[in-house]
Design an enzyme around this catalytic site. Structure first.
Site, short mmCIF file in Angstrom:
data_model
loop_
_atom_site.label_atom_id
_atom_site.label_comp_id
_atom_site.label_asym_id
_atom_site.label_seq_id
_atom_site.Cartn_x
_atom_site.Cartn_y
_atom_site.Cartn_z
CD GLU A 126 -2.98 -1.11 2.30
OE1 GLU A 126 -4.08 -1.61 2.12
OE2 GLU A 126 -2.60 -0.66 3.40
CG HIS A 248 -9.02 5.99 1.49
ND1 HIS A 248 -8.97 5.70 0.15
CD2 HIS A 248 -8.43 4.95 2.12
CE1 HIS A 248 -8.37 4.52 -0.01
NE2 HIS A 248 -8.04 4.06 1.17
NE ARG A 294 -4.55 5.98 2.98
CZ ARG A 294 -5.08 5.02 3.73
NH1 ARG A 294 -5.71 5.32 4.83
NH2 ARG A 294 -4.99 3.78 3.38
CG HIS A 355 -10.01 6.51 5.49
ND1 HIS A 355 -10.96 5.52 5.29
CD2 HIS A 355 -8.83 5.87 5.70
CE1 HIS A 355 -10.37 4.33 5.39
NE2 HIS A 355 -9.08 4.51 5.65
NE ARG A 390 -4.75 5.57 9.23
CZ ARG A 390 -5.21 4.56 8.52
NH1 ARG A 390 -4.78 3.33 8.74
NH2 ARG A 390 -6.14 4.74 7.61
P1 FAD Z 1 -13.95 1.34 15.79
O1 FAD Z 1 -13.65 0.06 15.13
O2 FAD Z 1 -14.49 2.42 14.95
O3 FAD Z 1 -14.99 1.03 16.96
C1 FAD Z 1 -15.60 2.08 17.67
C2 FAD Z 1 -16.56 1.50 18.66
O4 FAD Z 1 -16.91 2.50 19.60
C3 FAD Z 1 -17.88 1.00 18.08
O5 FAD Z 1 -18.22 -0.21 18.70
C4 FAD Z 1 -18.89 2.07 18.49
O6 FAD Z 1 -20.21 1.60 18.64
C5 FAD Z 1 -18.32 2.47 19.83
N1 FAD Z 1 -18.74 3.80 20.28
C6 FAD Z 1 -18.55 5.00 19.70
N2 FAD Z 1 -19.09 5.98 20.45
C7 FAD Z 1 -19.63 5.39 21.54
C8 FAD Z 1 -20.35 5.83 22.68
N3 FAD Z 1 -20.64 7.14 22.87
N4 FAD Z 1 -20.77 4.91 23.58
C9 FAD Z 1 -20.52 3.59 23.41
N5 FAD Z 1 -19.84 3.10 22.35
C10 FAD Z 1 -19.41 3.99 21.43
N6 FAD Z 1 -7.01 0.62 9.08
C11 FAD Z 1 -6.05 -0.29 8.85
O7 FAD Z 1 -5.07 -0.37 9.61
N7 FAD Z 1 -6.15 -1.13 7.77
C12 FAD Z 1 -7.18 -1.09 6.90
O8 FAD Z 1 -7.24 -1.87 5.96
C13 FAD Z 1 -8.20 -0.14 7.12
N8 FAD Z 1 -9.25 -0.04 6.27
C14 FAD Z 1 -10.28 0.80 6.58
C15 FAD Z 1 -11.41 0.81 5.76
C16 FAD Z 1 -12.51 1.58 6.11
C17 FAD Z 1 -13.72 1.59 5.22
C18 FAD Z 1 -12.46 2.37 7.28
C19 FAD Z 1 -13.64 3.20 7.67
C20 FAD Z 1 -11.32 2.39 8.08
C21 FAD Z 1 -10.22 1.61 7.73
N9 FAD Z 1 -9.08 1.60 8.52
C22 FAD Z 1 -8.09 0.69 8.26
C23 FAD Z 1 -9.03 2.33 9.77
C24 FAD Z 1 -9.35 1.35 10.91
O9 FAD Z 1 -10.34 0.46 10.49
C25 FAD Z 1 -9.82 2.09 12.15
O10 FAD Z 1 -8.94 3.12 12.48
C26 FAD Z 1 -9.89 1.11 13.33
O11 FAD Z 1 -10.66 0.00 12.98
C27 FAD Z 1 -10.47 1.81 14.53
O12 FAD Z 1 -10.73 0.83 15.50
P2 FAD Z 1 -11.28 1.27 16.91
O13 FAD Z 1 -11.44 0.01 17.70
O14 FAD Z 1 -10.45 2.35 17.46
O15 FAD Z 1 -12.70 1.92 16.58
C1 SIN Z 2 -7.52 0.64 2.48
O1 SIN Z 2 -7.76 -0.56 2.37
O2 SIN Z 2 -7.24 1.40 1.56
C2 SIN Z 2 -7.58 1.23 3.84
C3 SIN Z 2 -6.31 1.02 4.50
C4 SIN Z 2 -6.19 1.93 5.67
O3 SIN Z 2 -6.97 2.87 5.84
O4 SIN Z 2 -5.26 1.71 6.44
#
Ligand code: FAD
Ligand code: SIN
Length: 545
Positions: A126, A248, A294, A355, A390
C-alpha cells in the site's frame, strides 16, 4: 450536568470499555481472565470502522527484503516530522506478535505457497510502504478480525457485551465533589429503551473510534462521531493534532453507494488513476505516482477535480486478469458489479472522503489519559504513532499494540483503586420530549457540509474562520436544546460532533504552515525553521479531574 445525588441500584464492572472495535475487544480479551468487564457499543457490535477495514494490518514478515527499520522509516516519513520515534518503534516492533495473537483468536489471514511450496502469509502493498507488508484476509480484513474477536468475547464468562449502549457523560471524582482525582463511571443511554443509567467502574477505557462523520462525505460507519474525544475533552483531558484529518483518495463515487471504500491495495496491485479522458495524472504530483502517501494522492485528485470541473476521477485495475481481480478483491468486485460496474473491464469512479482521525485524546505509551483510571486506545487516541499523516494499515496495528499496552498498565494499577461508591442518578426531571427533531437533522447536515466546504482537503484562514463562526452558532443552539429535551442517540452524536468540529478548526488555526494532512493556501509550505510541534488543546478543567 443533568444529575441529582439520590442513591440507586447501579451496575458495577471492574473495567468498562466503550467500543467494540479492534481496540476495545482486544483489550477485553486480554483482561478477561482476571476482571469483570463490560464492553459497550452504541449500535450493533459489528457497526464500527474495524468491521469495514479492507486493506489489512502492517507487519514485517518478509525478512529477506523488508525490515523493522524500513517500516519505522516509512512511518516516520509519512508522519512528516511529527511521529514520536519511540512510539513508532514500540508499535512497529510488535507487528508480528500482534498478528500471531489475532491468529490465535481464530482470524484466518490469506496465505500463499512460497517457491519452495511452504504456506506463508500473503502480503499486500500500500501507499507509503516501501515493501509488501500488509497482512490481510482478501479485501475484507476488518470483517474477519471483528467476527473472530466478537465470537471469542461472546464465549467469555467475564465479558458482558452491551449493544445499543451509548456513553452520555463520564463521571469523575471531581464531578462527585471528592478531593481525589480519577474516573468513577459513566452515564449510559440504552437507545432501545431510552433509559439512562449510571455504571460504576474502577477503570474506564475509551475505544470509541474516530470523528470522521464530522464531514459530509466519509468512508466511515455512522459510529465515528467523535464521542470519545468530546467526552474526554469535557471531562478535562488534553486533545492533540486534530487538524490532521485523513482523506482517503478512493471512495466509490456512485449515487447508490455511500461510504464504500476502494482499498489502497488496488493501487498497490497496479491500479492507475485516470481523468475522464483516460489520461494518468499522478506523474505531475509525485514520483511514486499512485503509491505516494494518501495525503498527496487525495490532494492531487481534489486538485484535478477542481481544475477540470469534474465529479470524480477513475481508478483502473482492468489490466489485471479477471482471475486475479476476483481472487484479490472479491468484495470490491461484487459491490461494484451490483452497481453495474465490472471492474475487470471498466475503471471505477472514485472521490476522496474523510477516512481517519490522526489526532485525538493525548495518551502516553500505556494509553493513559490525563485522568487517572481513564484510558484511550485505537483511533480515538493520539499516541504519537501517526504524526501528521497515518500510513495505510498502521491503524489496526495501533489498536492491537495499545490494547496490549493498556492491558499491562491496568493490571499493574487496578489493585490500588478502590471500588467507587453509589453514583448519582441521571436527572430528567427538568426536560421534556422534543417537539422539534428536525433541528437535529438540519444542524447535523449544516455542520457536516460546512466542515466539508471549509475545513476539508485544502484550507485557508478565511474558510476556517467561516467554519468557526457557524460551529459556535450551532453549539449555542444544540446546547440550549440539550438542556430542554430528553436526549436521543442522534442528539448526543450531534452534541459531540460540534465539539469535535471546534477542536479540529482550533488546531487548524493554530498551525501556521502546511504539514502532512494539513494543507492551507495561506501557508503553503512546511516551516522548517524550527522543530515540528504538536498542536495541543488544553481544556478549562485540565488537571482538576
Ligand atoms: P472502531 O472500530 O471504529 O470502533 C468504535 C466502537 O466505539 C464502536 O463499537 C462504536 O459503537 C463504539 N462507540 C462510539 N461511540 C460510543 C459511545 N458514545 N458509547 C458507546 N460506544 C461507542 N485501518 C487499517 O489499519 N487497515 C485497513 O485496511 C483499514 N481499512 C479501513 C477501511 C474503512 C472503510 C475504514 C472506515 C477504516 C479503515 N481503517 C483501516 C481504519 C481502521 O479500520 C480504524 O482506524 C480502526 O478499525 C479503529 O478501530 P477502533 O477500535 O479504534 O474503533
Ligand atoms: C484501504 O484498504 O485502503 C484502507 C487502508 C487503511 O486505511 O489503512
Amino acid at each position: 450536568m443533568n444529575n441529582s445525588y439520590s442513591s440507586s441500584t447501579q451496575d458495577y464492572y471492574d473495567i468498562v470499555i466503550a467500543g467494540s472495535g479492534g481496540a476495545g475487544l482486544s483489550l477485553a480479551l486480554h483482561l478477561a481472565d482476571s476482571f469483570k468487564i463490560a464492553v459497550l457499543a452504541k449500535f450493533a457490535l459489528t457497526e464500527c470502522s474495524t468491521y469495514y477495514a479492507q486493506g489489512g494490518i502492517s507487519a514485517v514478515y518478509d525478512e529477506k527484503h523488508d525490515s523493522i527499520e524500513s517500516h519505522i522509516e516509512d512511518t516516520l516519513i509519512a508522519g512528516s516530522g511529527l511521529c514520536d520515534p519511540e512510539i513508532v518503534r514500540l508499535t512497529v516492533g510488535q507487528g508480528r506478535k500482534s498478528i500471531e495473537w489475532l491468529r490465535e483468536q481464530g482470524v484466518n489471514f490469506t496465505q500463499e505457497h512460497s517457491s519452495s511450496g511452504k504456506l506463508r502469509l500473503h502480503l499486500n502493498r500500500e501507499g507509503g510502504h516501501s515493501h509488501r507488508r500488509i497482512v490481510h484476509t482478501d479485501d475484507a480484513t476488518g470483517k474477519a478480525v471483528s467476527l473472530s474477536l466478537i465470537e471469542r468475547a461472546r464465549a467469555h464468562a467475564n465479558i458482558t457485551l452491551l449493544e445499543y449502549h451509548n456513553v452520555v457523560e463520564l463521571i469523575t471524582a471531581k464531578n462527585l465533589g471528592e478531593k481525589t482525582q480519577g474516573i468513577r463511571g459513566a452515564y449510559v443511554l440504552n437507545s432501545l429503551t431510552g433509559k439512562i443509567t449510571s455504571i460504576a467502574c474502577k477503570i474506564l477505557v475509551l475505544a470509541t473510534g474516530g470523528a470522521n462523520k464530522v464531514y459530509l462525505y466519509s468512508t466511515n460507519p455512522h459510529t465515528s462521531s467523535g464521542d470519545g474525544i468530546a467526552l474526554a475533552w469535557r471531562a478535562g483531558c488534553r486533545i492533540s493534532n486534530m487538524e490532521f484529518m485523513q482523506f482517503h483518495p478512493t471512495c466509490l463515487y456512485h449515487p447508490s453507494a455511500h461510504s464504500f471504500l476502494i482499498s489502497e491495495a488496488v493501487r498497490g496491485e497496479g491500479g492507475h488513476l485516470l481523468l475522464p479522458n483516460g489520461k494518468r495524472f499522478m506523474q505531475q504530483y509525485d514520483s511514486r505516482m499512485e503509491l505516494a502517501p494518501r495525503d498527496i494522492v487525495a490532494r492531487a485528485i481534489d486538485s484535478e477535480i477542481k481544475k477540470h470541473g469534474i465529479d470524480c476521477v477513475y481508478l483502473d485495475i482492468s489490466h489485471q486478469s479477471r482471475d486475479f481481480i476476483q481472487k484479490h478483491f472479491p468484495t470490491i468486485y461484487m459491490q461494484c458489479l451490483e452497481l453495474d460496474i465490472d471492474i475487470c473491464q471498466q475503471p471505477i469512479p472514485v472521490v476522496p472522503a474523510a477516512h481517519y482521525t490522526c489526532g485525538g485524546i493525548l495518551t502516553d505509551s500505556h494509553a493513559r489519559t490525563d485522568i487517572p483510571g481513564l484510558y484511550a486506545i485505537g483511533e480515538v487516541a493520539c499516541t504519537g504513532l501517526h504524526g501528521a499523516n497515518r500510513m495505510a494499515s498502521n491503524s489496526l496495528l495501533e489498536c492491537l499494540v495499545f490494547a496490549e499496552q493498556a492491558n499491562l498498565d491496568i493490571r499493574h494499577h487496578i489493585v490500588n483503586i478502590p471500588k467507587p461508591g453509589i453514583l448519582p442518578n441521571w436527572d430528567e426531571s427538568k426536560v421534556s420530549d422534543s417537539d422539534e427533531e428536525v433541528l437535529i437533522s438540519h444542524n447535523w447536515d449544516e455542520l457536516r457540509r460546512s466542515m466539508w466546504d471549509y475545513v476539508g482537503i485544502v484550507r485557508t484562514n478565511k474558510r476556517l474562520e467561516r467554519a468557526m463562526n457557524r460551529v459556535i452558532l450551532l453549539q449555542e443552539e444544540i446546547s440550549e436544546y440539550y438542556g430542554q429535551f430528553r436526549i436521543s442517540s442522534d442528539l448526543l452524536e450531534l452534541r459531540n460532533l460540534v465539539i469535535v468540529a471546534e477542536l479540529i478548526i482550533r488546531c487548524a488555526q493554530m498551525r501556521k504552515e502546511s504539514r502532512g494532512l494539513h494543507f492551507t493556501q495561506d501557508y503553503p509550505h512546511t516551516d522548517n525553521s524550527k522543530a515540528p510541534q504538536n498542536t495541543i488543546l488544553i481544556p478549562k478543567n485540565y488537571g482538576n479531574n
